[in-house]
Design a protein around this motif. Structure first.
Motif, short mmCIF file in Angstrom:
data_model
loop_
_atom_site.label_atom_id
_atom_site.label_comp_id
_atom_site.label_asym_id
_atom_site.label_seq_id
_atom_site.Cartn_x
_atom_site.Cartn_y
_atom_site.Cartn_z
N THR A 160 0.96 -1.23 -0.19
CA THR A 160 -0.20 0.32 0.02
C THR A 160 1.03 1.54 0.16
OG1 THR A 160 0.04 -0.44 2.25
CG2 THR A 160 -2.10 -1.04 0.86
N VAL A 161 0.55 1.97 -0.54
CA VAL A 161 1.06 3.61 -0.36
C VAL A 161 -0.15 4.79 0.46
CG1 VAL A 161 1.62 5.46 -2.07
CG2 VAL A 161 2.00 2.40 -2.64
N ALA A 162 0.53 5.56 0.64
CA ALA A 162 -0.44 6.56 1.51
C ALA A 162 0.81 8.03 1.37
CB ALA A 162 -1.06 5.71 2.84
N PHE A 163 -0.69 8.70 1.66
CA PHE A 163 0.04 9.90 1.23
C PHE A 163 1.35 10.44 0.16
CE2 PHE A 163 -1.69 10.02 5.12
CZ PHE A 163 -2.20 11.12 4.98
N LYS B 98 5.04 5.19 1.44
CA LYS B 98 4.72 4.07 1.77
C LYS B 98 3.79 3.79 3.13
CE LYS B 98 5.17 -0.40 1.24
NZ LYS B 98 3.15 -0.60 2.09
N GLY B 99 3.07 3.03 2.66
CA GLY B 99 1.88 3.08 3.81
C GLY B 99 2.08 1.60 4.40
N GLY B 100 0.73 1.39 4.71
CA GLY B 100 0.80 -0.34 5.79
C GLY B 100 0.44 -0.43 6.77
N ILE B 101 -0.17 -1.02 7.93
CA ILE B 101 -0.25 -1.25 9.05
C ILE B 101 0.25 -0.57 9.87
CG2 ILE B 101 -1.22 -3.54 10.56
CD1 ILE B 101 -2.54 -4.05 7.68
N VAL C 66 -5.51 0.33 11.41
CA VAL C 66 -5.41 0.98 9.59
C VAL C 66 -5.11 -0.30 8.80
CG1 VAL C 66 -6.05 2.44 10.99
CG2 VAL C 66 -3.84 2.38 10.31
N GLN C 67 -5.58 -0.27 7.77
CA GLN C 67 -4.70 -0.50 6.82
C GLN C 67 -4.95 0.95 5.93
OE1 GLN C 67 -6.80 -2.99 3.80
NE2 GLN C 67 -5.21 -3.72 2.52
N SER C 68 -3.27 1.21 5.90
CA SER C 68 -3.67 2.48 5.42
C SER C 68 -3.10 2.86 3.80
CB SER C 68 -2.42 3.63 5.69
OG SER C 68 -1.13 3.83 5.46
N ASN C 69 -3.73 3.33 2.84
CA ASN C 69 -3.64 3.56 0.78
C ASN C 69 -4.49 4.55 0.70
OD1 ASN C 69 -2.39 1.40 -0.94
ND2 ASN C 69 -4.09 1.58 -1.93
N TYR C 70 -4.07 5.48 1.00
CA TYR C 70 -5.44 6.95 0.86
C TYR C 70 -3.88 7.66 0.72
CZ TYR C 70 -5.83 8.44 6.11
OH TYR C 70 -4.71 8.59 7.06
N GLY C 71 -4.67 8.90 0.41
CA GLY C 71 -3.94 10.35 -0.24
C GLY C 71 -4.65 11.39 0.58
N GLY C 72 -4.00 12.75 0.09
CA GLY C 72 -4.23 13.87 0.84
C GLY C 72 -3.23 14.87 1.04
N ALA C 73 -2.91 15.31 2.07
CA ALA C 73 -1.78 16.77 2.51
C ALA C 73 -1.52 15.94 3.89
CB ALA C 73 -2.29 17.52 2.36
N ARG D 27 6.74 3.39 10.24
CA ARG D 27 7.13 1.64 10.38
C ARG D 27 7.49 1.75 9.06
NH1 ARG D 27 6.52 -0.35 15.77
NH2 ARG D 27 8.70 -2.01 14.97
N ALA D 28 7.07 1.85 8.24
CA ALA D 28 6.89 1.55 6.88
C ALA D 28 8.62 1.26 6.12
CB ALA D 28 5.90 2.49 6.43
N THR D 29 8.09 0.40 5.42
CA THR D 29 10.36 0.53 4.86
C THR D 29 9.62 0.67 2.93
OG1 THR D 29 9.58 -2.25 4.85
CG2 THR D 29 10.83 -1.14 6.45
#
Length: 356
Positions: A167-170, A173-176, A196-203, A321-323
């Motif tokens: 997943t990708v966030a903002f 790299k997103g994630g759990i 959460v499973q983050s995979n969304y965007g914004g600022a 915590r994402a890599t």
């Protein structure tokens, strides 16, 4: 080990977290994860959340659902809304793996319930196709069963793992991610946990600090960059407060305040879902001595505050915590790479906004 939000001095809200600062601070909740890394293309996984370690089909828990933007494939949603209960664990995975996850979750439930003729399998998703060869359908039944069977209490692995592997966030790299809040005894003493499973965007905003703007990556930058807005997020909320499905729906809705505080765009192409359930033994269905009275409406506000805080911090943990994850686009053969957020850059921005 990369830092969590609190190790960087980020402490959203006013309530203290539980011992683990995780959804598993709610007694009885179990989490299992499988991370799938195969070849140059498969970057995906499964995350399973079990409200308790017993037979969930026989001892169902009340649950509520909230949807802000419904661009998603949440299996089991209508029966969850209609009956206000969970009869299976909640499984999170990628968009094109929902069908297979449903089949595996049905098999897992039928094996434990020979009398069952209907199973409402609850499976949520986000689309990890930016990093994962999603069309290859790399998630199989065995992955889902492994996540379910490995579920345990204790610390929850975060970042590029399980259903957050690709997943990708903002734009990073997103994630759990996970977090919790413990209410003081005067307010009920209950615990609220979020995953959460983050995979969304914004600022991106981190505990009030405009991190996305400071680091030059945000939705509508120069009125052209739409790439960091779309996506989805799944939020799972557990509490030991004795709530009815009605008030759990209200709790799920307030969790979206936590997403808003992180700078979520809630865009047209985003699926924004939250499921909340209660583990309190007297509201299980059927309850040992019948249903207890719902926690009073006028006492819900502290729980609303707690869930927003826990969700906000869970998102921050998912990012921190994402890599960095790399893969290869099967269509073009080109390498794909999404960088984890730069921890030292985050420290510098925080220092500039919060000088000692």
């Amino acid at each position: 080990m990369k830092p969590r939000a609190r190790e960087l001095g980020l402490r959203p809200g006013q309530f203290a977290p539980g011992k683990l600062n995780a959804i598993t601070d709610v007694a009885g909740v179990l989490v299992g994860q499988v991370t799938k890394l195969e070849g140059e293309g498969i970057r995906s996984g499964v995350t399973a959340i079990l409200p308790h370690g017993g037979n969930l089909y026989a001892e169902r828990v009340p649950a509520g659902l909230a949807v802000i933007n419904g661009y998603g494939k949440l299996a089991g949603a209508t029966q969850l809304q209609e009956l206000g209960e969970l009869e299976t664990p909640i499984v999170l995975t990628n968009t094109l793996a929902v069908g297979r996850a449903v089949e595996a979750l049905v098999d897992w439930t039928l094996e434990r319930n020979p009398q069952a003729l209907s199973v409402n399998a609850v499976v949520g998703e986000t689309n990890d196709g930016r990093l994962n060869d999603i069309r290859a359908r790399g998630i199989v039944d065995e992955d889902v069963l492994a996540a379910l069977n490995s579920a345990r209490d204790g610390a929850v692995e975060e970042g590029s793992v399980g259903a957050g592997t690709g997943t990708v966030a903002f734009g990073w790299k997103g994630g759990i991610g996970t977090s919790s809040r413990k209410l003081p005894a005067a307010l009920g003493g209950f615990t609220v946990g979020a995953l959460v499973q983050s995979n969304y965007g914004g600022a991106l905003v981190m505990d009030g600090v405009p991190m996305g703007r400071a680091l030059g990556k945000f939705y509508l930058k120069e009125h052209a960059d739409k790439g960091d807005a779309d996506g989805s997020v799944m939020v799972v909320i557990a509490t030991d407060a004795p709530l009815s499905d009605r008030n759990l729906g209200r709790l799920a809705l307030r969790s979206m305040a936590g997403l808003a505080r992180t700078g979520a765009a809630f865009s047209d192409g985003s699926g924004d879902y939250a499921i909340a359930f209660s583990t309190h033994p007297q509201v299980r269905r059927p309850a040992p001595e019948g249903m207890v009275a719902d926690w009073p409406n006028e006492k819900m506000s502290p729980l609303f505050v707690a869930v927003a805080e826990a969700v906000e911090e869970a998102v921050l943990n998912s990012l921190l915590r994402a890599t960095t994850v790399e893969s290869r686009d099967p269509a073009t053969g080109k390498k794909r790479k999404v960088e984890a957020i730069d921890i030292e850059a985050v420290r510098a921005v925080l220092s500039a906004h919060r000088p000692e």
